[in-house]
Design a protein around this motif. Sequence first.
Motif, PDB file in Angstrom:
ATOM      1  N   LEU A 256      35.829 121.376  87.928  1.00 45.37           N
ATOM      2  CA  LEU A 256      35.698 122.780  87.521  1.00 45.37           C
ATOM      3  C   LEU A 256      36.408 123.041  86.197  1.00 45.37           C
ATOM      4  CD1 LEU A 256      36.150 125.090  90.659  1.00 45.37           C
ATOM      5  CD2 LEU A 256      34.101 124.763  89.273  1.00 45.37           C
ATOM      6  N   SER A 257      37.590 122.482  86.045  1.00 47.53           N
ATOM      7  CA  SER A 257      38.365 122.692  84.816  1.00 47.53           C
ATOM      8  C   SER A 257      37.626 122.153  83.599  1.00 47.53           C
ATOM      9  CB  SER A 257      39.747 122.038  84.942  1.00 47.53           C
ATOM     10  OG  SER A 257      40.480 122.590  86.026  1.00 47.53           O
ATOM     11  N   GLU A 258      37.013 120.997  83.756  1.00 50.15           N
ATOM     12  CA  GLU A 258      36.233 120.436  82.658  1.00 50.15           C
ATOM     13  C   GLU A 258      35.031 121.324  82.334  1.00 50.15           C
ATOM     14  OE1 GLU A 258      36.895 117.981  80.721  1.00 50.15           O
ATOM     15  OE2 GLU A 258      38.508 116.911  81.759  1.00 50.15           O
ATOM     16  N   GLN A 259      34.409 121.859  83.355  1.00 53.92           N
ATOM     17  CA  GLN A 259      33.290 122.778  83.131  1.00 53.92           C
ATOM     18  C   GLN A 259      33.752 124.025  82.399  1.00 53.92           C
ATOM     19  OE1 GLN A 259      31.699 123.445  87.049  1.00 53.92           O
ATOM     20  NE2 GLN A 259      30.611 121.493  87.110  1.00 53.92           N
ATOM     21  N   TYR A 260      34.895 124.558  82.794  1.00 51.34           N
ATOM     22  CA  TYR A 260      35.424 125.761  82.147  1.00 51.34           C
ATOM     23  C   TYR A 260      35.769 125.491  80.683  1.00 51.34           C
ATOM     24  CZ  TYR A 260      35.921 128.023  86.745  1.00 51.34           C
ATOM     25  OH  TYR A 260      35.680 128.582  87.966  1.00 51.34           O
ATOM     26  N   ARG A 264      31.563 118.019  77.552  1.00 52.05           N
ATOM     27  CA  ARG A 264      30.391 117.191  77.823  1.00 52.05           C
ATOM     28  C   ARG A 264      30.746 116.202  78.924  1.00 52.05           C
ATOM     29  NH1 ARG A 264      28.033 114.363  72.678  1.00 52.05           N
ATOM     30  NH2 ARG A 264      26.356 113.970  74.187  1.00 52.05           N
ATOM     31  N   PHE A 265      29.781 115.918  79.796  1.00 51.37           N
ATOM     32  CA  PHE A 265      30.003 115.004  80.914  1.00 51.37           C
ATOM     33  C   PHE A 265      31.180 115.480  81.779  1.00 51.37           C
ATOM     34  CE2 PHE A 265      28.645 112.450  77.174  1.00 51.37           C
ATOM     35  CZ  PHE A 265      27.324 112.247  77.574  1.00 51.37           C
ATOM     36  N   ALA A 266      31.183 116.795  82.070  1.00 47.87           N
ATOM     37  CA  ALA A 266      32.310 117.407  82.787  1.00 47.87           C
ATOM     38  C   ALA A 266      32.549 116.757  84.152  1.00 47.87           C
ATOM     39  CB  ALA A 266      32.068 118.909  82.956  1.00 47.87           C
ATOM     40  N   THR A 267      31.475 116.433  84.862  1.00 47.84           N
ATOM     41  CA  THR A 267      31.636 115.853  86.202  1.00 47.84           C
ATOM     42  C   THR A 267      32.307 114.491  86.125  1.00 47.84           C
ATOM     43  OG1 THR A 267      29.689 117.034  87.026  1.00 47.84           O
ATOM     44  CG2 THR A 267      30.442 115.129  88.301  1.00 47.84           C
ATOM     45  N   PHE A 271      36.010 113.863  87.478  1.00 48.71           N
ATOM     46  CA  PHE A 271      36.220 112.877  88.552  1.00 48.71           C
ATOM     47  C   PHE A 271      37.275 111.860  88.144  1.00 48.71           C
ATOM     48  CE2 PHE A 271      35.451 109.007  90.909  1.00 48.71           C
ATOM     49  CZ  PHE A 271      35.266 109.472  92.208  1.00 48.71           C
ATOM     50  N   TRP A 272      37.225 111.433  86.878  1.00 45.72           N
ATOM     51  CA  TRP A 272      38.203 110.441  86.404  1.00 45.72           C
ATOM     52  C   TRP A 272      39.611 111.015  86.434  1.00 45.72           C
ATOM     53  CZ3 TRP A 272      39.495 105.750  86.178  1.00 45.72           C
ATOM     54  CH2 TRP A 272      40.452 105.272  85.295  1.00 45.72           C
TER      55      TRP A 272
END
Length: 298
Positions: A256-260, A264-267, A271-272
């Motif tokens: 979610l934080s990466e999406q916010y 790019r390639f947030a998932t 996950f990493w």
Amino acid sequence: MNFIEHKICPLCKTSAIKKRFTCKDMFATGEEFDIMECSGCGFVFTRKYPDEKEIGRYYESPKYISHSNTSKGLTNKIYHIVRKIMLRNKRRLIEKLTLLKNGNLLDYGAGTCHFAHEMQKEGWNVTAIEKSQAARELAKKELDIEALPESALTDIKDKELDVVTMWHVMEHIQDLDHMWRELYRILDDTGIAIIAVPNNRSHDAAHYGQHWAAYDVPRHLWHFTPSTIMRWGEKHGFILERQYTMPFDGFYISILSEQYKGSRFATIKGFWNGFKGWIAQCKRRNASSSIIFVFRKK
């Protein structure tokens, strides 16, 4: 709009508070809210937020999974898979801690009542309380559970309950002192309060800073650490007995934080980082994104 503003620390009442940073409501409105930290006790909180009558609109979205049960999108599909695992784990934890196969349990902030349903299936006498009418209606439609509104808390008798659970709920409660007093009143002398909250000293919180999804302003009013939630419990007659990590939360929050952040390639990135957080919490429990705290009366 009516706002509540804290000019002193809600926990230790000192005026020695400072702004940590500003967070944006990435979920609903795009509005900004200041995150404050107490220099005395270390408690972190949202400085100014809508009052009880106004804050409901910040939850009104089909994306709010604990109220809508949506499975749209990869992140929410992952949430549903993990939830099935965690429901079983939560039930086993309660049986282990209480040595009971059935008893009187309150799930406060029950959402769409999947945990209440899990415990009810196993023979527990369960009361589910949920603020959201939409979530209560969904629980009735999908699980045939009659969840009650918040006002039902006052109807519970003194020392009536063996267990109270609050799964990611305490951070939403506007009057913390009142909530802790009610927990003390309704729990039996040998009862336990199980409280799960995000940990703002976690690996992922440190990595994402003001973009950490679990700040979730203004829905999350309080941002706990193990030491500050322990102080809240002690203030109201409780002893912190045990802590347990929630190993999957860091993956979900990191994605979610990466999406916010608009990554790019947030998932993949989320996950990493969730995996790195999982490694960190294996070495240091307080690195966990969320922690389950078990409280008993002194």
